[in-house]
Design an enzyme around this catalytic site. Structure first.
Site, PDB file in Angstrom:
ATOM      1  N   ASN A  45     -35.334 -86.117  42.505  1.00 42.33           N
ATOM      2  CA  ASN A  45     -35.401 -87.054  41.388  1.00 42.33           C
ATOM      3  C   ASN A  45     -36.373 -88.172  41.721  1.00 42.33           C
ATOM      4  O   ASN A  45     -36.475 -88.625  42.868  1.00 42.33           O
ATOM      5  CB  ASN A  45     -34.011 -87.587  40.975  1.00 42.33           C
ATOM      6  CG  ASN A  45     -33.198 -88.175  42.099  1.00 42.33           C
ATOM      7  OD1 ASN A  45     -33.351 -87.805  43.251  1.00 42.33           O
ATOM      8  ND2 ASN A  45     -32.312 -89.100  41.766  1.00 42.33           N
ATOM      9  N   CYS A  56     -35.393 -85.923  36.666  1.00 43.08           N
ATOM     10  CA  CYS A  56     -34.394 -85.315  37.546  1.00 43.08           C
ATOM     11  C   CYS A  56     -35.027 -84.324  38.519  1.00 43.08           C
ATOM     12  O   CYS A  56     -36.098 -83.767  38.262  1.00 43.08           O
ATOM     13  CB  CYS A  56     -33.361 -84.555  36.724  1.00 43.08           C
ATOM     14  SG  CYS A  56     -32.326 -85.588  35.708  1.00 43.08           S
ATOM     15  N   GLU A  58     -34.122 -81.253  39.184  1.00 40.71           N
ATOM     16  CA  GLU A  58     -34.262 -79.895  38.637  1.00 40.71           C
ATOM     17  C   GLU A  58     -35.546 -79.755  37.834  1.00 40.71           C
ATOM     18  O   GLU A  58     -36.256 -78.756  37.940  1.00 40.71           O
ATOM     19  CB  GLU A  58     -33.072 -79.550  37.734  1.00 40.71           C
ATOM     20  CG  GLU A  58     -31.720 -79.553  38.424  1.00 40.71           C
ATOM     21  CD  GLU A  58     -31.008 -80.896  38.355  1.00 40.71           C
ATOM     22  OE1 GLU A  58     -31.679 -81.943  38.521  1.00 40.71           O
ATOM     23  OE2 GLU A  58     -29.798 -80.903  38.154  1.00 40.71           O
ATOM     24  N   CYS A  92     -31.838 -81.193  31.742  1.00 37.15           N
ATOM     25  CA  CYS A  92     -32.248 -80.175  32.729  1.00 37.15           C
ATOM     26  C   CYS A  92     -31.766 -78.794  32.311  1.00 37.15           C
ATOM     27  O   CYS A  92     -32.457 -77.796  32.526  1.00 37.15           O
ATOM     28  CB  CYS A  92     -31.726 -80.538  34.115  1.00 37.15           C
ATOM     29  SG  CYS A  92     -32.607 -81.953  34.809  1.00 37.15           S
TER      30      CYS A  92
END
Ligand code: THU
Length: 135
Positions: A45, A56, A58, A92
């Site tokens: 992140n 984020c 991901e 995400c």
């Protein structure tokens, strides 16, 4: 999906965790994904003084796969050092759906060796996907 080396992915996610830029929330997250071409890509992140611009782990991880030329992700791990495992946030999940098969596995792991896993379809049922743009 059994050909995925989850231990290797978890280690890579742990490495990314240590690079997280999270001075505001102090909540570091690392992610690692196995791309279709066999490459392991990572993300962490990255926060911003303008808080809403935070990205984020991901999504940074998936962007990394795309930059490396791979648009198909076979498995993804989210790593945090919290007692409670971290599931991917809603934004995400939508990005995960774009690049992973509905049956592919996403795992959340922590430093205590705890883990939980979901299929992509479990994370975002009835998802809006690229197919929905076709008709
Ligand atoms: N965060 C992630 O990186 N992934 C998630 O799925 C949940 C939230 C980050 C965003 C922000 O930097 C911090 O965790 C606290 O929300």
């Amino acid at each position: 999906m059994s050909d995925i080396n989850w231990q290797e992915l978890s280690k890579a996610a742990e490495g990314a965790y240590h690079k997280a830029y999270a001075p505001y929330s102090k909540f570091q997250v690392g992610a690692a994904a196995l791309a279709q071409n066999g490459k392991v890509v990572c993300g962490c992140n990255v926060e911003n003084a303008s808080y809403g611009l935070t990205v984020c782990a991901e999504r940074n991880c998936i962007a990394q796969a795309v930059i490396q030329g791979d648009q198909e992700i076979k498995g993804l791990v989210v790593y945090t050092e919290t007692e409670k495992l971290t599931p991917p946030c809603g934004a995400c999940r939508q990005v995960i759906v774009e690049f992973m098969d509905s049956k592919a596995i996403v795992k959340s792991v922590n430093h205590l060796g705890k883990e939980k896993q979901w299929t992509v379809a479990e994370l975002l049922p009835s998802a809006f996907t690229p197919k929905d743009l076709e008709d």
